[in-house]
Design a protein around this motif. Structure first.
Motif, PDB file in Angstrom:
ATOM      1  N   VAL A 129       6.296 -14.957  23.883  1.00 18.95           N
ATOM      2  CA  VAL A 129       6.462 -16.287  24.479  1.00 18.95           C
ATOM      3  C   VAL A 129       7.599 -16.332  25.501  1.00 18.95           C
ATOM      4  O   VAL A 129       7.379 -16.741  26.653  1.00 18.95           O
ATOM      5  CB  VAL A 129       6.659 -17.346  23.370  1.00 18.95           C
ATOM      6  CG1 VAL A 129       7.048 -18.691  23.980  1.00 18.95           C
ATOM      7  CG2 VAL A 129       5.379 -17.494  22.551  1.00 18.95           C
ATOM      8  N   TYR A 133       7.087 -16.752  29.586  1.00 17.00           N
ATOM      9  CA  TYR A 133       7.726 -17.871  30.278  1.00 17.00           C
ATOM     10  C   TYR A 133       8.557 -17.368  31.455  1.00 17.00           C
ATOM     11  O   TYR A 133       8.498 -17.921  32.559  1.00 17.00           O
ATOM     12  CB  TYR A 133       8.620 -18.662  29.315  1.00 17.00           C
ATOM     13  CG  TYR A 133       7.942 -19.809  28.612  1.00 17.00           C
ATOM     14  CD1 TYR A 133       7.179 -20.743  29.335  1.00 17.00           C
ATOM     15  CD2 TYR A 133       8.059 -19.982  27.245  1.00 17.00           C
ATOM     16  CE1 TYR A 133       6.544 -21.796  28.692  1.00 17.00           C
ATOM     17  CE2 TYR A 133       7.433 -21.041  26.592  1.00 17.00           C
ATOM     18  CZ  TYR A 133       6.670 -21.940  27.322  1.00 17.00           C
ATOM     19  OH  TYR A 133       6.053 -22.987  26.695  1.00 17.00           O
ATOM     20  N   LEU A 251       2.717 -20.168  32.632  1.00 17.38           N
ATOM     21  CA  LEU A 251       3.485 -21.200  31.941  1.00 17.38           C
ATOM     22  C   LEU A 251       2.600 -22.059  31.044  1.00 17.38           C
ATOM     23  O   LEU A 251       2.954 -22.349  29.893  1.00 17.38           O
ATOM     24  CB  LEU A 251       4.207 -22.080  32.965  1.00 17.38           C
ATOM     25  CG  LEU A 251       5.305 -21.401  33.791  1.00 17.38           C
ATOM     26  CD1 LEU A 251       5.900 -22.384  34.792  1.00 17.38           C
ATOM     27  CD2 LEU A 251       6.403 -20.851  32.887  1.00 17.38           C
ATOM     28  N   ILE A 252       1.439 -22.454  31.547  1.00 14.19           N
ATOM     29  CA  ILE A 252       0.543 -23.331  30.769  1.00 14.19           C
ATOM     30  C   ILE A 252      -0.018 -22.597  29.558  1.00 14.19           C
ATOM     31  O   ILE A 252       0.019 -23.105  28.426  1.00 14.19           O
ATOM     32  CB  ILE A 252      -0.602 -23.849  31.660  1.00 14.19           C
ATOM     33  CG1 ILE A 252      -0.047 -24.767  32.753  1.00 14.19           C
ATOM     34  CG2 ILE A 252      -1.632 -24.587  30.826  1.00 14.19           C
ATOM     35  CD1 ILE A 252      -1.065 -25.160  33.809  1.00 14.19           C
ATOM     36  N   THR A 254       1.080 -19.883  28.066  1.00 13.17           N
ATOM     37  CA  THR A 254       2.121 -19.490  27.109  1.00 13.17           C
ATOM     38  C   THR A 254       2.516 -20.665  26.225  1.00 13.17           C
ATOM     39  O   THR A 254       2.750 -20.505  25.019  1.00 13.17           O
ATOM     40  CB  THR A 254       3.358 -18.958  27.855  1.00 13.17           C
ATOM     41  OG1 THR A 254       2.974 -17.859  28.674  1.00 13.17           O
ATOM     42  CG2 THR A 254       4.419 -18.493  26.868  1.00 13.17           C
ATOM     43  N   THR A 255       2.569 -21.864  26.815  1.00 10.27           N
ATOM     44  CA  THR A 255       2.867 -23.059  26.025  1.00 10.27           C
ATOM     45  C   THR A 255       1.798 -23.289  24.967  1.00 10.27           C
ATOM     46  O   THR A 255       2.100 -23.603  23.807  1.00 10.27           O
ATOM     47  CB  THR A 255       2.974 -24.283  26.941  1.00 10.27           C
ATOM     48  OG1 THR A 255       4.011 -24.074  27.904  1.00 10.27           O
ATOM     49  CG2 THR A 255       3.296 -25.543  26.133  1.00 10.27           C
ATOM     50  N   ALA A 258       2.234 -20.710  22.199  1.00 12.01           N
ATOM     51  CA  ALA A 258       3.417 -20.997  21.383  1.00 12.01           C
ATOM     52  C   ALA A 258       3.170 -22.132  20.407  1.00 12.01           C
ATOM     53  O   ALA A 258       3.632 -22.096  19.258  1.00 12.01           O
ATOM     54  CB  ALA A 258       4.606 -21.332  22.286  1.00 12.01           C
ATOM     55  N   VAL A 259       2.415 -23.137  20.844  1.00 11.18           N
ATOM     56  CA  VAL A 259       2.208 -24.331  20.012  1.00 11.18           C
ATOM     57  C   VAL A 259       1.022 -24.185  19.074  1.00 11.18           C
ATOM     58  O   VAL A 259       1.096 -24.570  17.897  1.00 11.18           O
ATOM     59  CB  VAL A 259       2.020 -25.571  20.915  1.00 11.18           C
ATOM     60  CG1 VAL A 259       1.664 -26.798  20.071  1.00 11.18           C
ATOM     61  CG2 VAL A 259       3.273 -25.833  21.725  1.00 11.18           C
TER      62      VAL A 259
END
Length: 534
Positions: A129, A133, A251-252, A254-255, A258-259
């Motif tokens: 992650v 980022y 970025l999108i 990876t978010t 992560a979530v």
């Protein structure tokens, strides 16, 4: 000339699109041997089919992560061709070639990625992650700066470009370590064989988009000829646009990972793997100290010197001779079926007890291909007509590239088979990755040296200004200011190609038989006892 890996070769390679056969590229994952090592350790058979919807989701996630991994590799492979179109020196190209080293050196910091993590967040996500980022932010920042770096007042800023893309590839290599490790626990044991498939297919697709597709869309000539109704002065995509788009994608996604994606918190460390950073590095040292391994490392680090001029310089010379870089990149497309079939065919001959026999037999043919490519470079300007090349020229180029791929893959698959054969099953992952890392370095350092020496072996004469020379950048400027022009009297590429082939055949005659004898070493010569490094 490429590999995207010998570079997996793919690919291979590896550095310059289509015509690059170095070990940088694209096939680095196969050479790392992480997922293959797990299959070797557990003696798993190929997966028979995915039945769980959760497993399908995991396979698709792995595939996408490997596609993301291939984007930085492809972009870095595009830059040398862009630089060549800006007439940078081969010394500058040699300096930039260090960008491709992180994927061959990642074993140096891989133990840190495997051993240091936040347990609550996840062993692999702790690195994946933040790394992705940083990659995304790095790409967005680079999208603003890259045009200045490539088109400064005094030409491309080679130092800044090299440092920037080296960090870029370092992050991508770190992401590779995290994804490879996660791949082995994300899938169930019966489907873990799909990990290597995701690796190969995903990274190849990412490299294709970051290299072949980008170079085609960036080319105004290609877009005007095939994709537009009315001509425009620029291509449909710029490097800045491409970096900005993929930075946002990083970025999108990876978010979301992560979530939404939970890591297996019950993952158990295999008894066959090291558990601490200290143990991992002690293990690497103990492996290298073994006489058989040390002998292998010395030989494989010198075995590819004979191919260095062909692998590192030929693609750039073709661009210098007027071949459009996007056309070279597109030559990779018809090679894909061949690159898929070759390992399957060659593996039938390397599956026995003496895979290095195939390596030794293929080597002289690959060396002779170097002379053929030198002849093609010489022939190229003679068939050019106002910047256009006839169809038969591309046919000859494609045929030569296909023949070269056969010799390249024969040697690549043979080395992979030998490394898998001798790797100690007790520590298979670390052992095989070490051997493959050394094999990669054996292709990287000669390529860098070959690029560096081209300018030194090239001689130029100042015509139109008596008493002036062209022996250096300042001398060239003085010649031009005096009303003359520097004319090449001897291209160092041809000298280097001949010297490399001679050195290659010398290695084949003198060290080749000794290299094959490594197959006759007792199995105990390759074993490493854990008490030696604990």
């Amino acid at each position: 000339m490429e590999n995207h890996k010998e570079s997996r070769h793919r690919r291979h390679n590896g550095q310059y699109p289509a015509m690059n056969t170095t070990d940088y590229s694209g096939q680095e994952e196969l050479e790392d041997g992480d997922s293959e090592a797990l299959l070797h350790d557990y003696k798993l058979s190929a997966p028979k089919g995915i039945t769980s919807k959760g497993e399908i989701g995991n396979v698709l996630l792995l595939l996408f992560l490997y596609i993301l991994q291939g984007i930085p590799l492809g972009l870095a492979g595009s830059v040398p061709l862009i630089l060549q179109s800006k007439n940078v020196s081969y010394r500058d190209q040699a300096f930039f070639s260090f960008v491709f080293w992180p994927f061959s050196l990642k074993l140096l910091w891989a133990p840190l990625v495997d051993s240091l993590y936040i347990k609550k967040f996840g062993r692999r996500k702790s690195w994946l992650v933040p790394t992705q980022y940083v990659l995304g932010l790095f790409m967005m920042y680079l999208s603003v700066k890259v045009d200045d770096l490539l088109s400064g007042e005094h030409g491309p800023d080679i130092l800044a470009l090299t440092v920037t893309f080296f960090l870029f590839e370092f992050l991508a290599a770190t992401q590779d370590v995290a994804v490879d490790g996660w791949a082995l626990t994300m899938l169930s044991r019966e489907n873990v064989g799909y990990a290597s498939t995701c690796n190969s297919v995903g990274q190849t697709a990412g490299y294709f988009m970051g290299n072949v597709l980008f170079l085609a869309l960036e080319s105004a000539d290609f877009c005007n000829k095939y994709l537009r109704f009315s001509p425009q002065p620029k291509g449909m995509v710029t490097l800045s646009d491409f970096l900005l788009f993929w930075g946002a994608v990083f970025l999108i996604t990876t978010t979301l990972v992560a979530v939404l994606k939970k890591e297996n918190q019950n993952e158990k460390t295999s008894k066959e793997e090291t558990k601490s950073v200290k143990e991992a590095y002690c293990l690497l040292l103990s492996i290298v100290k073994m006489p058989a391994v040390l002998k292998f490392c010395i030989m494989i680090l010198t075995a590819k010197i004979g191919f260095s001029a062909t692998d590192a310089v030929t693609g750039l010379k073709l661009v210098e001779r007027g071949v459009p870089k996007e056309h070279l990149a597109l030559l990779a497309v018809p090679m894909v079926p061949l690159q898929i079939l070759l390992p399957l065919i060659i593996s039938k001959y390397t599956a026995g007890p003496k895979p290095l026999n195939v390596f030794h037999k293929a080597m002289p043919f690959r060396l002779l291909m170097g002379l053929e490519f030198a002849l093609i470079v010489w022939w190229t300007p003679r068939v050019s007509h106002e910047g256009e090349f006839p169809l038969y020229y591309y046919f000859v180029l494609l045929l030569s590239y296909a023949l070269h791929q056969i010799t390249l893959y024969s040697m690549f698959v043979a080395i992979m088979a030998f490394n898998a054969k001798v790797s100690d099953p007790l520590i298979g992952g670390t052992y095989m990755t070490l051997l493959n890392t050394v094999s990669n370095l054996g292709g990287n350092w000669p390529a860098t040296v070959a690029l560096w020496l081209v300018d030194y072996m090239t001689t130029k004469e100042c015509v139109g200004a008596s008493g002036q020379s062209c022996g250096g950048h300042e001398a060239v400027e003085l010649c031009v200011k005096s009303g003359g022009s520097c004319v090449m009297t001897l291209d160092g590429y041809y000298v280097e190609s001949f010297v490399c082939v001679v050195l290659g055949f010398a290695w084949w005659f003198l060290l080749g038989p000794k290299f094959k004898k490594l197959q006759d070493e007792e199995p105990s010569s390759w074993k490493c006892r854990r008490r030696n490094y604990i």
